[in-house]
Write a protein that holds these residues in place. Structure first.
Motif, short mmCIF file in Angstrom:
data_model
loop_
_atom_site.label_atom_id
_atom_site.label_comp_id
_atom_site.label_asym_id
_atom_site.label_seq_id
_atom_site.Cartn_x
_atom_site.Cartn_y
_atom_site.Cartn_z
N CYS A 123 2.25 -4.64 -5.69
CA CYS A 123 1.91 -5.42 -4.49
C CYS A 123 2.81 -6.66 -4.39
O CYS A 123 2.90 -7.44 -5.33
CB CYS A 123 0.44 -5.83 -4.56
N ASN A 125 2.12 -9.13 -2.67
CA ASN A 125 1.23 -10.28 -2.51
C ASN A 125 0.69 -10.78 -3.85
O ASN A 125 0.70 -11.98 -4.13
CB ASN A 125 0.08 -9.91 -1.58
N CYS A 126 0.23 -9.83 -4.72
CA CYS A 126 -0.43 -10.26 -5.95
C CYS A 126 0.13 -9.61 -7.22
O CYS A 126 -0.24 -9.99 -8.33
CB CYS A 126 -1.93 -10.01 -5.86
N CYS A 141 -3.13 -2.12 -1.98
CA CYS A 141 -3.36 -2.82 -3.24
C CYS A 141 -4.86 -2.84 -3.55
O CYS A 141 -5.64 -3.36 -2.75
CB CYS A 141 -2.83 -4.24 -3.15
N CYS A 144 -6.08 -6.92 -4.16
CA CYS A 144 -6.21 -7.91 -3.07
C CYS A 144 -6.35 -7.27 -1.70
O CYS A 144 -6.40 -7.96 -0.69
CB CYS A 144 -5.02 -8.88 -3.09
N ALA A 146 -4.26 -5.85 0.15
CA ALA A 146 -3.10 -5.92 1.04
C ALA A 146 -2.59 -4.50 1.32
O ALA A 146 -2.60 -3.64 0.44
CB ALA A 146 -1.99 -6.75 0.41
#
Ligand SMILES: [Zn+2]
Length: 288
Positions: A123, A125-126, A141, A144, A146
């Motif tokens: 991911c 994002n995380c 994901c 999170c 996403a």
């Protein structure tokens, strides 16, 4: 289209079945079906055996991405391949015309989507590991929530006209003698026309306007969409950016025709007919 062969990588005849991609049971049935076909992708290459695209099952692949359903009702999937033999580069296949055009087009789809998955296992994002959804057109994901979607990068590719001439340039890395249209990525917050005007100005110093759209071409290296344009130049005063171009100059119609036909007296050349640049060079002299 006035070329003998259509542009490479377009003309995909598969039904992409986007509305059914979320149907896991349907996908499972397709994956198990004996008539399903599998396109093997190893970077820019695929497996070609005896002049034919290899579409056998790949037991080693961990993920399969649905390309679509063909006229006979068979599903086509793309998968990553670790093959080391019988590999052929997609550009070479396109120039050579060995495979039917519709097979090149699904190879473009397969190459771009496999490339995207290879680089989105985690991911953005995380950092958690992501999973495949929607038959390969989304990754999600679990940490999170996403969602990540395959990307297509728009590129403007254009020539500009001034009177009876068109502007072409060449990069140092290109094959000797080749001149082509200018091109560049569309940037965030930019229209297609603005990107074309900016790229032409940056690379050649030429101010331009009045762009018209001609056609487009998927360019799966790794995931561009070439948007072909012809515009009008406001002057002929070339000032090249040496970081982008080795040379740029104005070419008249007969010289361009000779380059397209491979008969130029000093050996200057156009890109091959499978490339959108070739078509733009041919069409640029036609009335708007
Ligand atoms: Zn995440």
């Amino acid at each position: 289209m006035i070329t003998d062969r259509p542009l490479a990588f377009g003309g995909n005849r598969l039904d992409r079945s986007a509305n059914r991609r979320g149907d896991e049971a349907w996908l499972k049935t397709l994956l198990a079906a004996t008539q399903s076909r599998f396109v093997h992708i190893n970077a820019d290459r695929t497996v070609v055996v005896d002049g034919k695209l290899h579409t056998g099952r790949n037991g080693a692949a961990r993920e399969h991405y649905l390309l679509g359903i063909d006229e006979a009702g068979s599903a086509w999937f793309a998968c990553r391949s670790e093959a080391t033999e019988d590999l052929r580069d997609l550009r070479g296949l396109a120039v050579e015309g060995l495979l039917p055009g519709h097979e090149l087009s699904l190879l473009a789809q397969a190459r771009s989507i496999v490339h995207w998955h290879e680089r989105h296992s985690f991911c953005a994002n995380c950092g958690a590991a992501t999973g495949v959804k929607d038959a390969g057109y989304r990754r999600q994901c679990p940490a999170c929530s996403a969602e990540h979607f395959p990307r297509t990068d728009p590129v403007v590719i254009m020539t500009v006209r001034h009177g009876d001439a068109i502007l072409l340039g060449r990069q140092t890395s290109w094959q000797a003698g080749v001149y082509s249209t200018l091109a560049g990525f569309v940037e965030p917050g930019e229209t297609i026309e603005e990107a074309a005007r900016r790229e032409v100005l940056e690379e050649s110093g030429i101010r331009s306007h009045a762009y018209r759209y001609v056609t487009s071409q998927p360019w799966p290296f790794p995931s561009s969409l070439m948007i072909g344009l012809v515009g009008e130049a406001l002057d002929r005063d070339i000032r090249i950016d040496a970081r982008e171009l080795e040379d740029a100059r104005w070419f008249g119609r007969s010289e361009v025709d000779d380059m397209l036909d491979g008969t130029h007296e000093t050996g200057l050349k156009a890109p091959p007919p499978m490339a959108i640049a070739h078509l733009l060079m041919r069409l640029a002299f036609q009335p708007a």
